[in-house]
Scaffold this motif. Structure first.
Motif, mmCIF file in Angstrom:
data_model
loop_
_atom_site.group_PDB
_atom_site.id
_atom_site.type_symbol
_atom_site.label_atom_id
_atom_site.label_comp_id
_atom_site.label_asym_id
_atom_site.label_seq_id
_atom_site.Cartn_x
_atom_site.Cartn_y
_atom_site.Cartn_z
ATOM 1 N N ASN A 1 6.706 -10.191 4.990
ATOM 2 C CA ASN A 1 6.360 -8.973 5.745
ATOM 3 C C ASN A 1 7.573 -8.080 5.989
ATOM 4 N N LEU A 2 8.359 -7.884 4.947
ATOM 5 C CA LEU A 2 9.560 -7.056 5.039
ATOM 6 C C LEU A 2 9.294 -5.671 4.461
ATOM 7 N N GLN A 3 9.890 -4.666 5.077
ATOM 8 C CA GLN A 3 9.882 -3.334 4.497
ATOM 9 C C GLN A 3 11.014 -3.277 3.483
ATOM 10 N N VAL A 4 10.791 -2.546 2.404
ATOM 11 C CA VAL A 4 11.724 -2.520 1.284
ATOM 12 C C VAL A 4 12.499 -1.207 1.236
ATOM 13 N N ARG A 5 13.800 -1.356 1.064
ATOM 14 C CA ARG A 5 14.693 -0.227 0.783
ATOM 15 C C ARG A 5 15.237 -0.466 -0.627
ATOM 16 N N THR A 6 15.352 0.582 -1.423
ATOM 17 C CA THR A 6 15.779 0.414 -2.813
ATOM 18 C C THR A 6 17.048 1.214 -3.090
ATOM 19 N N THR A 7 18.180 0.699 -2.629
ATOM 20 C CA THR A 7 19.462 1.324 -2.926
ATOM 21 C C THR A 7 19.763 1.232 -4.416
ATOM 22 N N CYS A 8 19.355 0.143 -5.043
ATOM 23 C CA CYS A 8 19.535 -0.067 -6.478
ATOM 24 C C CYS A 8 18.626 0.897 -7.244
ATOM 25 N N THR A 9 19.196 1.657 -8.180
ATOM 26 C CA THR A 9 18.400 2.628 -8.919
ATOM 27 C C THR A 9 17.349 1.966 -9.808
ATOM 28 N N PHE A 10 17.647 0.799 -10.366
ATOM 29 C CA PHE A 10 16.641 0.090 -11.160
ATOM 30 C C PHE A 10 15.434 -0.231 -10.293
ATOM 31 N N MET A 11 15.676 -0.757 -9.095
ATOM 32 C CA MET A 11 14.576 -1.106 -8.202
ATOM 33 C C MET A 11 13.845 0.139 -7.718
ATOM 34 N N ARG A 12 14.568 1.208 -7.451
ATOM 35 C CA ARG A 12 13.934 2.463 -7.030
ATOM 36 C C ARG A 12 12.971 2.948 -8.115
ATOM 37 N N ASP A 13 13.429 2.930 -9.364
ATOM 38 C CA ASP A 13 12.585 3.369 -10.472
ATOM 39 C C ASP A 13 11.411 2.419 -10.681
ATOM 40 N N TYR A 14 11.655 1.110 -10.554
ATOM 41 C CA TYR A 14 10.588 0.124 -10.760
ATOM 42 C C TYR A 14 9.473 0.319 -9.734
ATOM 43 N N VAL A 15 9.849 0.456 -8.478
ATOM 44 C CA VAL A 15 8.846 0.628 -7.422
ATOM 45 C C VAL A 15 8.106 1.954 -7.605
ATOM 46 N N ALA A 16 8.823 2.994 -8.000
ATOM 47 C CA ALA A 16 8.183 4.297 -8.212
ATOM 48 C C ALA A 16 7.144 4.236 -9.331
ATOM 49 N N GLN A 17 7.358 3.384 -10.322
ATOM 50 C CA GLN A 17 6.450 3.269 -11.463
ATOM 51 C C GLN A 17 5.308 2.276 -11.226
ATOM 52 N N HIS A 18 5.382 1.498 -10.156
ATOM 53 C CA HIS A 18 4.361 0.484 -9.886
ATOM 54 C C HIS A 18 3.778 0.727 -8.495
ATOM 55 N N LEU A 19 2.673 1.437 -8.486
ATOM 56 C CA LEU A 19 2.065 1.881 -7.229
ATOM 57 C C LEU A 19 1.685 0.735 -6.300
ATOM 58 N N GLU A 20 1.477 -0.455 -6.838
ATOM 59 C CA GLU A 20 1.082 -1.586 -6.008
ATOM 60 C C GLU A 20 2.173 -2.019 -5.022
ATOM 61 N N TYR A 21 3.382 -1.458 -5.165
ATOM 62 C CA TYR A 21 4.465 -1.804 -4.247
ATOM 63 C C TYR A 21 4.786 -0.690 -3.251
ATOM 64 N N GLN A 22 4.119 0.442 -3.352
ATOM 65 C CA GLN A 22 4.425 1.581 -2.488
ATOM 66 C C GLN A 22 4.273 1.242 -1.003
ATOM 67 N N ASP A 23 3.326 0.376 -0.681
ATOM 68 C CA ASP A 23 3.100 0.031 0.725
ATOM 69 C C ASP A 23 4.262 -0.765 1.328
ATOM 70 N N LEU A 24 5.139 -1.292 0.499
ATOM 71 C CA LEU A 24 6.279 -2.068 0.987
ATOM 72 C C LEU A 24 7.458 -1.201 1.399
ATOM 73 N N LEU A 25 7.482 0.042 0.923
ATOM 74 C CA LEU A 25 8.643 0.902 1.163
ATOM 75 C C LEU A 25 8.856 1.154 2.661
ATOM 76 N N GLU A 26 10.110 1.148 3.013
ATOM 77 C CA GLU A 26 10.508 1.351 4.404
ATOM 78 C C GLU A 26 9.984 2.687 4.910
ATOM 79 N N LYS A 27 9.402 2.649 6.100
ATOM 80 C CA LYS A 27 8.903 3.867 6.741
ATOM 81 C C LYS A 27 10.027 4.458 7.577
ATOM 82 N N ASN A 28 10.346 5.706 7.327
ATOM 83 C CA ASN A 28 11.424 6.367 8.087
ATOM 84 C C ASN A 28 10.905 7.072 9.303
#
Length: 94
Positions: free
Chosen positions: A67-94
């Motif tokens: 149950n962790l919110q995800v931050r993607t400082t790594c550009t590979f991970m940022r791009d991966y999450v952006a391309q896979h909508l099933e992970y969007q709900d994990l992104l940290e809410k600002n």
């Protein structure tokens, strides 16, 4: 090929190795309830085999399970999450 990925919590990374080559997904825990994926590295001989993607899936599954919110400082991970909508709900809410 079955890929074995280990979570090394003490080193804050997910790792795998094959034929003497290694790959890793490093993270930090900047605050309670947040995981920041900071760096992905796959040795040259392992590139192009989907290993980075498998590390990403494993790290994101861990975040979801914990149950962790995800931050993607790594550009590979940022791009991966952006391309896979099933992970969007994990992104940290600002």
């Amino acid at each position: 090929m079955a890929l074995s990925i280990q979570h090394q919590a003490q080193d804050q990374q997910f790792t795998t190795s094959q034929d003497g080559n290694s790959a890793e997904l490093a993270y930090s825990r900047p605050s309670d309830g947040v995981i920041d994926f900071t760096h992905t590295f796959v040795e040259e001989d392992l590139r192009g085999q989907g290993i980075g993607e498998e590390l990403a899936k494993t790290g994101l599954a861990y975040a979801r399970d914990e149950n962790l919110q995800v931050r993607t400082t790594c550009t590979f991970m940022r791009d991966y999450v952006a391309q896979h909508l099933e992970y969007q709900d994990l992104l940290e809410k600002n």
